[in-house]
Design a protein around this motif. Structure first.
Motif, PDB file in Angstrom:
ATOM      1  N   LEU A  27      -2.857   4.393   1.002  1.00  0.00           N
ATOM      2  CA  LEU A  27      -3.653   3.172   0.949  1.00  0.00           C
ATOM      3  C   LEU A  27      -4.803   3.174   1.941  1.00  0.00           C
ATOM      4  O   LEU A  27      -5.672   2.309   1.873  1.00  0.00           O
ATOM      5  N   ASP A  28      -4.842   4.142   2.836  1.00  0.00           N
ATOM      6  CA  ASP A  28      -5.979   4.233   3.752  1.00  0.00           C
ATOM      7  C   ASP A  28      -7.272   4.524   2.994  1.00  0.00           C
ATOM      8  O   ASP A  28      -8.361   4.244   3.478  1.00  0.00           O
ATOM      9  N   GLU A  29      -7.148   5.092   1.804  1.00  0.00           N
ATOM     10  CA  GLU A  29      -8.325   5.385   0.986  1.00  0.00           C
ATOM     11  C   GLU A  29      -8.781   4.186   0.158  1.00  0.00           C
ATOM     12  O   GLU A  29      -9.860   4.208  -0.432  1.00  0.00           O
ATOM     13  N   ALA A  30      -7.958   3.154   0.094  1.00  0.00           N
ATOM     14  CA  ALA A  30      -8.242   2.028  -0.783  1.00  0.00           C
ATOM     15  C   ALA A  30      -9.242   1.061  -0.171  1.00  0.00           C
ATOM     16  O   ALA A  30      -9.315   0.890   1.051  1.00  0.00           O
ATOM     17  N   GLU A  31      -9.995   0.421  -1.042  1.00  0.00           N
ATOM     18  CA  GLU A  31     -10.911  -0.637  -0.596  1.00  0.00           C
ATOM     19  C   GLU A  31     -10.131  -1.764   0.075  1.00  0.00           C
ATOM     20  O   GLU A  31     -10.584  -2.368   1.046  1.00  0.00           O
ATOM     21  N   GLN A  32      -8.918  -2.030  -0.457  1.00  0.00           N
ATOM     22  CA  GLN A  32      -8.017  -3.012   0.134  1.00  0.00           C
ATOM     23  C   GLN A  32      -6.757  -2.270   0.594  1.00  0.00           C
ATOM     24  O   GLN A  32      -5.881  -1.961  -0.214  1.00  0.00           O
ATOM     25  N   PRO A  33      -6.627  -1.957   1.885  1.00  0.00           N
ATOM     26  CA  PRO A  33      -5.489  -1.168   2.361  1.00  0.00           C
ATOM     27  C   PRO A  33      -4.196  -1.964   2.562  1.00  0.00           C
ATOM     28  O   PRO A  33      -3.137  -1.373   2.780  1.00  0.00           O
ATOM     29  N   ASP A  34      -4.275  -3.310   2.476  1.00  0.00           N
ATOM     30  CA  ASP A  34      -3.099  -4.150   2.693  1.00  0.00           C
ATOM     31  C   ASP A  34      -2.306  -4.284   1.403  1.00  0.00           C
ATOM     32  O   ASP A  34      -2.779  -4.920   0.445  1.00  0.00           O
ATOM     33  N   PRO A  35      -1.105  -3.712   1.316  1.00  0.00           N
ATOM     34  CA  PRO A  35      -0.347  -3.757   0.062  1.00  0.00           C
ATOM     35  C   PRO A  35       0.086  -5.157  -0.338  1.00  0.00           C
ATOM     36  O   PRO A  35       0.416  -5.382  -1.515  1.00  0.00           O
ATOM     37  N   THR A  36       0.102  -6.098   0.593  1.00  0.00           N
ATOM     38  CA  THR A  36       0.515  -7.455   0.252  1.00  0.00           C
ATOM     39  C   THR A  36      -0.634  -8.290  -0.299  1.00  0.00           C
ATOM     40  O   THR A  36      -0.426  -9.404  -0.774  1.00  0.00           O
ATOM     41  N   ALA A  37      -1.850  -7.765  -0.255  1.00  0.00           N
ATOM     42  CA  ALA A  37      -3.031  -8.542  -0.669  1.00  0.00           C
ATOM     43  C   ALA A  37      -3.266  -8.501  -2.178  1.00  0.00           C
ATOM     44  O   ALA A  37      -4.070  -9.282  -2.691  1.00  0.00           O
ATOM     45  N   TYR A  38      -2.557  -7.619  -2.889  1.00  0.00           N
ATOM     46  CA  TYR A  38      -2.795  -7.497  -4.323  1.00  0.00           C
ATOM     47  C   TYR A  38      -2.026  -8.570  -5.084  1.00  0.00           C
ATOM     48  O   TYR A  38      -0.839  -8.789  -4.830  1.00  0.00           O
ATOM     49  N   PRO A  39      -2.678  -9.260  -6.029  1.00  0.00           N
ATOM     50  CA  PRO A  39      -2.008 -10.352  -6.739  1.00  0.00           C
ATOM     51  C   PRO A  39      -0.965  -9.893  -7.752  1.00  0.00           C
ATOM     52  O   PRO A  39      -0.119 -10.677  -8.170  1.00  0.00           O
ATOM     53  N   SER A  40      -1.031  -8.630  -8.164  1.00  0.00           N
ATOM     54  CA  SER A  40      -0.065  -8.097  -9.126  1.00  0.00           C
ATOM     55  C   SER A  40       0.063  -6.603  -8.903  1.00  0.00           C
ATOM     56  O   SER A  40      -0.771  -5.970  -8.237  1.00  0.00           O
ATOM     57  N   PHE A  41       1.104  -6.024  -9.503  1.00  0.00           N
ATOM     58  CA  PHE A  41       1.261  -4.576  -9.421  1.00  0.00           C
ATOM     59  C   PHE A  41       0.104  -3.867 -10.105  1.00  0.00           C
ATOM     60  O   PHE A  41      -0.377  -2.834  -9.641  1.00  0.00           O
ATOM     61  N   ASN A  42      -0.371  -4.426 -11.221  1.00  0.00           N
ATOM     62  CA  ASN A  42      -1.485  -3.792 -11.929  1.00  0.00           C
ATOM     63  C   ASN A  42      -2.744  -3.765 -11.075  1.00  0.00           C
ATOM     64  O   ASN A  42      -3.494  -2.784 -11.085  1.00  0.00           O
ATOM     65  N   ALA A  43      -2.980  -4.837 -10.323  1.00  0.00           N
ATOM     66  CA  ALA A  43      -4.144  -4.864  -9.428  1.00  0.00           C
ATOM     67  C   ALA A  43      -4.037  -3.775  -8.369  1.00  0.00           C
ATOM     68  O   ALA A  43      -5.037  -3.127  -8.011  1.00  0.00           O
ATOM     69  N   PHE A  44      -2.830  -3.557  -7.872  1.00  0.00           N
ATOM     70  CA  PHE A  44      -2.592  -2.477  -6.919  1.00  0.00           C
ATOM     71  C   PHE A  44      -2.808  -1.124  -7.574  1.00  0.00           C
ATOM     72  O   PHE A  44      -3.457  -0.227  -7.018  1.00  0.00           O
TER      73      PHE A  44
END
Length: 288
Positions: A47-64
């Motif tokens: 997740l360090d490569e992600a625009e949003q590195p916080d796994p709890t910030a995604y509203p759904s699994f698909n968004a993650f």
């Protein structure tokens, strides 16, 4: 044949995919976070490569799962003659599409397994420009970035939704299921480029709950029994080299087809080779 691969012949593919879709889009905090944490830990998602590195910030699994990368996490090969790798993952196979009488139009899947470009694309006419050309099959695992990008600048000509099964596209299934990529449901995207036609084929797989394109939104599901074509000629949909083209809502495979005589595959590529979006897939031949 492994037990899992054997079971994929009898499992209710679309029912399982529909159930997976409901879970993937669930906004229940407990459900979505359990899915995100499980997949991130099981497959080592970076997740360090992600625009949003916080796994709890995604509203759904698909968004993650369809997360964007942070700026600069992937860059295109600087050689202006390089056609780019369309996705993160690993090469399943790559090479030349058959052109001799006995293997005309054949694409290598695995030892003892192959299929034809016509079977993959859903049409002999669509396949003909690629006979003797190049193919590259890229497998995206659950840990990978799940957006597919353009190998080269192209103008969208047509898409073809080919209904089919939803076999796993893991290594064991690819080795044992005959014509797997030509049997699974898929979205064929045809582009016109300055070197001729190019096709990117988004192949569905077991538990894949959808394919989306940047120009049309959700393309799979909307399961059907007949091949569906959408004509984009004259619509002026141009996607630049390295631009996002589409995304998978779960791990699967993208296959790029190139016509003969225009490019040479990167010699460093081979079966099971790990690859990253933006690296050189092939290089255009010098004219003259």
């Amino acid at each position: 044949m492994s037990l899992v691969t054997s079971l994929t012949y009898v499992l209710p593919h679309r029912l399982l995919s529909s159930m997976a879709r409901r879970l993937a889009y669930s906004r229940s905090p407990r459900v979505k976070q359990w899915l995100i944490d499980t997949v991130a830990a099981r497959f080592g998602v970076d997740l360090d490569e992600a625009e949003q590195p916080d796994p709890t910030a995604y509203p759904s699994f698909n968004a993650f799962f369809t997360r964007a990368l942070r700026a600069g996490a992937r860059v295109p090969d600087p050689d202006p003659a390089a056609l780019l790798m369309p996705a993160d993952g690993r090469i399943s196979q790559c090479g030349r599409i058959g052109h001799e009488a006995l293997d005309r139009g054949r694409i290598f899947q695995a030892k003892g397994q192959s299929f034809t470009a016509a079977e993959l694309l859903g049409s002999e006419a669509d396949a003909e420009p690629f006979v003797g050309g190049l193919f590259a099959t890229v497998y995206l695992s659950p840990r990978d970035y799940h957006r597919v990008h353009m190998p080269w600048t192209g103008t969208l000509r047509e898409t073809v939704h080919v209904p089919g099964r939803l076999f796993s596209v893991g290594t064991a299934a690819v080795a044992k299921v005959p014509r797997l990529f030509a049997r699974n449901e898929r979205l064929v995207c045809h582009f016109d480029t300055d070197f001729g036609p190019m096709a990117s084929v988004m192949v569905g797989a077991l538990l894949v709950s959808g394919v989306e394109t940047v120009w049309g939104g959700e393309e799979i599901p909307h399961y059907g029994k007949a091949i569906t074509r959408k004509d984009y000629r004259g619509k002026g949909i141009v996607l630049e080299r390295f631009a996002e083209m589409a995304r998978f809502n779960y791990g699967s495979t993208v296959i790029v087809l190139l016509p003969p005589g225009v490019a040479e595959l990167n010699p460093e590529l081979g079966a099971e080779c790990p690859v990253r979006l933006g690296q050189a897939l092939a290089r255009l031949k010098k004219s003259g």
